[in-house]
Design a protein around this motif. Sequence first.
Motif, PDB file in Angstrom:
ATOM      1  N   GLY A   1       0.816  -1.205   0.000  1.00  0.00           N
ATOM      2  CA  GLY A   1       0.000   0.000   0.000  1.00  0.00           C
ATOM      3  C   GLY A   1       0.845   1.248   0.000  1.00  0.00           C
ATOM      4  O   GLY A   1       2.062   1.206  -0.195  1.00  0.00           O
ATOM      5  N   LYS A   2       0.176   2.376   0.238  1.00  0.00           N
ATOM      6  CA  LYS A   2       0.879   3.659   0.245  1.00  0.00           C
ATOM      7  C   LYS A   2       0.184   4.606   1.220  1.00  0.00           C
ATOM      8  O   LYS A   2      -1.003   4.450   1.534  1.00  0.00           O
ATOM      9  N   LEU A   3       0.933   5.611   1.664  1.00  0.00           N
ATOM     10  CA  LEU A   3       0.392   6.653   2.538  1.00  0.00           C
ATOM     11  C   LEU A   3      -0.031   7.836   1.680  1.00  0.00           C
ATOM     12  O   LEU A   3       0.724   8.285   0.814  1.00  0.00           O
ATOM     13  N   ARG A   4      -1.225   8.348   1.920  1.00  0.00           N
ATOM     14  CA  ARG A   4      -1.706   9.510   1.175  1.00  0.00           C
ATOM     15  C   ARG A   4      -2.641  10.317   2.067  1.00  0.00           C
ATOM     16  O   ARG A   4      -3.108   9.844   3.108  1.00  0.00           O
TER      17      ARG A   4
ATOM     18  N   ILE B   1      -4.132   8.486   5.170  1.00  0.00           N
ATOM     19  CA  ILE B   1      -4.716   7.152   4.970  1.00  0.00           C
ATOM     20  C   ILE B   1      -3.634   6.203   4.471  1.00  0.00           C
ATOM     21  O   ILE B   1      -2.807   6.570   3.628  1.00  0.00           O
ATOM     22  N   TRP B   2      -3.649   4.978   5.012  1.00  0.00           N
ATOM     23  CA  TRP B   2      -2.887   3.905   4.371  1.00  0.00           C
ATOM     24  C   TRP B   2      -3.829   3.241   3.386  1.00  0.00           C
ATOM     25  O   TRP B   2      -4.898   2.767   3.761  1.00  0.00           O
ATOM     26  N   ASP B   3      -3.443   3.257   2.135  1.00  0.00           N
ATOM     27  CA  ASP B   3      -4.323   2.829   1.049  1.00  0.00           C
ATOM     28  C   ASP B   3      -3.764   1.582   0.386  1.00  0.00           C
ATOM     29  O   ASP B   3      -2.632   1.578  -0.107  1.00  0.00           O
ATOM     30  N   THR B   4      -4.543   0.528   0.384  1.00  0.00           N
ATOM     31  CA  THR B   4      -4.217  -0.653  -0.393  1.00  0.00           C
ATOM     32  C   THR B   4      -5.479  -1.066  -1.134  1.00  0.00           C
ATOM     33  O   THR B   4      -6.328  -1.770  -0.605  1.00  0.00           O
ATOM     34  N   GLU B   5      -5.626  -0.483  -2.328  1.00  0.00           N
ATOM     35  CA  GLU B   5      -6.858  -0.607  -3.118  1.00  0.00           C
ATOM     36  C   GLU B   5      -8.050  -0.088  -2.322  1.00  0.00           C
ATOM     37  O   GLU B   5      -9.149  -0.639  -2.371  1.00  0.00           O
ATOM     38  N   GLY B   6      -7.810   0.976  -1.566  1.00  0.00           N
ATOM     39  CA  GLY B   6      -8.827   1.598  -0.726  1.00  0.00           C
ATOM     40  C   GLY B   6      -8.287   1.820   0.674  1.00  0.00           C
ATOM     41  O   GLY B   6      -7.266   1.244   1.068  1.00  0.00           O
ATOM     42  N   PRO B   7      -8.942   2.687   1.463  1.00  0.00           N
ATOM     43  CA  PRO B   7      -8.466   2.991   2.824  1.00  0.00           C
ATOM     44  C   PRO B   7      -8.524   1.760   3.734  1.00  0.00           C
ATOM     45  O   PRO B   7      -9.521   1.033   3.743  1.00  0.00           O
ATOM     46  N   VAL B   8      -7.438   1.538   4.501  1.00  0.00           N
ATOM     47  CA  VAL B   8      -7.421   0.431   5.467  1.00  0.00           C
ATOM     48  C   VAL B   8      -6.974   0.882   6.857  1.00  0.00           C
ATOM     49  O   VAL B   8      -7.122   0.149   7.829  1.00  0.00           O
ATOM     50  N   SER B   9      -6.415   2.108   6.961  1.00  0.00           N
ATOM     51  CA  SER B   9      -5.921   2.584   8.251  1.00  0.00           C
ATOM     52  C   SER B   9      -5.741   4.098   8.163  1.00  0.00           C
ATOM     53  O   SER B   9      -5.583   4.646   7.062  1.00  0.00           O
TER      54      SER B   9
ATOM     55  N   THR C   1       1.492   0.358  11.659  1.00  0.00           N
ATOM     56  CA  THR C   1       2.936   0.540  11.780  1.00  0.00           C
ATOM     57  C   THR C   1       3.496   1.270  10.556  1.00  0.00           C
ATOM     58  O   THR C   1       4.270   2.227  10.681  1.00  0.00           O
ATOM     59  N   SER C   2       3.075   0.837   9.381  1.00  0.00           N
ATOM     60  CA  SER C   2       3.554   1.475   8.149  1.00  0.00           C
ATOM     61  C   SER C   2       3.102   2.930   8.077  1.00  0.00           C
ATOM     62  O   SER C   2       3.872   3.814   7.685  1.00  0.00           O
ATOM     63  N   SER C   3       1.842   3.190   8.473  1.00  0.00           N
ATOM     64  CA  SER C   3       1.317   4.561   8.439  1.00  0.00           C
ATOM     65  C   SER C   3       2.121   5.482   9.333  1.00  0.00           C
ATOM     66  O   SER C   3       2.543   6.567   8.919  1.00  0.00           O
ATOM     67  N   VAL C   4       2.304   5.069  10.592  1.00  0.00           N
ATOM     68  CA  VAL C   4       2.991   5.929  11.552  1.00  0.00           C
ATOM     69  C   VAL C   4       4.454   6.112  11.163  1.00  0.00           C
ATOM     70  O   VAL C   4       5.006   7.211  11.278  1.00  0.00           O
ATOM     71  N   LEU C   5       5.081   5.043  10.676  1.00  0.00           N
ATOM     72  CA  LEU C   5       6.485   5.154  10.280  1.00  0.00           C
ATOM     73  C   LEU C   5       6.656   6.175   9.151  1.00  0.00           C
ATOM     74  O   LEU C   5       7.483   7.092   9.256  1.00  0.00           O
ATOM     75  N   LEU C   6       5.868   6.047   8.085  1.00  0.00           N
ATOM     76  CA  LEU C   6       6.033   6.960   6.956  1.00  0.00           C
ATOM     77  C   LEU C   6       5.561   8.371   7.281  1.00  0.00           C
ATOM     78  O   LEU C   6       6.149   9.350   6.811  1.00  0.00           O
ATOM     79  N   LEU C   7       4.496   8.487   8.091  1.00  0.00           N
ATOM     80  CA  LEU C   7       4.020   9.819   8.467  1.00  0.00           C
ATOM     81  C   LEU C   7       5.056  10.520   9.341  1.00  0.00           C
ATOM     82  O   LEU C   7       5.331  11.721   9.162  1.00  0.00           O
TER      83      LEU C   7
END
Length: 292
Positions: A148-151, A196-204, A234-240
Amino acid sequence: MIKIISHDQASEFISLSGPYLEQKESENNLPLGLAYRLAEDPYYYGPELPLLLSILEQGKVVGVAMMTPPKRITLSRIDTEIQAAIVPLVRHLRDIDTRIPRVAGPAVEAQAFSNCWVEGMLDVSARISMRMRIFETRSVANLPLSPGKLRLARPEEHPLMARWIADYSETVGKPISFDIAKSWTEALIQNQQLHIWDTEGPVSIAAVDRPTRNGIAIHSVYTPPEHRNKGYATSSVLLLTQKMLTDRYSFCCLYTDLSNPTSNSIYAKIGYVPVGDALIFDFISSDEHKGD
């Protein structure tokens, strides 16, 4: 000799007490961040003007107390004999006939305030509603990320995000009405603070708020139950965190609920280190006890 000074303007409060609060900017992020927000908009937290108090000893700032809707007293770290500062603070609040449903602050200061506030009040008692830990980081670990990705959250996602913010508030034991959740979410999206953490749509989701001179707080980290245990938070907070540190801030900070060991371990893994503990006390009347 302790003196309590009340400020009509947040800019005046920051001018006097800001340098003191910035000595421990992460620990004091909550009162400092609230003050910066109020300097921009005195009515940001509601139609009532906030209560902004500096605590001085021999002309030197040794702490602050402030109150914004919904009427919670927020304390900073107090840099003197704590009881000696709390007693005149409580006396000042009683003199101006202040009603206080709860207090939040560093653990020792909040406990001292709570004890002093209920003393002599036969129909009111204090109860700890949350034990928190304040974390800070100035760098992040190199961890593998989830797919996914952060956006940034988009305006058209407001209904879903409002539900998630309401669910998050319920999860941390501070439920809010859906109307308030919608209002908060709208502001977060407009200010480009909700991610938002997005993996084919919002998940976190994860948000940033309360920017100060050198740092910013991360909050409202939430993953719906159907998307958990996949590393999205974890991915969201790390990248943010990485984004905030790269953009302009020297550090990021956040508060965790000590009753949730999972989130505490996640933040430690990312690179956050504890800088202090905090408590929230609710003041409960005898009538409320009967309803328990």
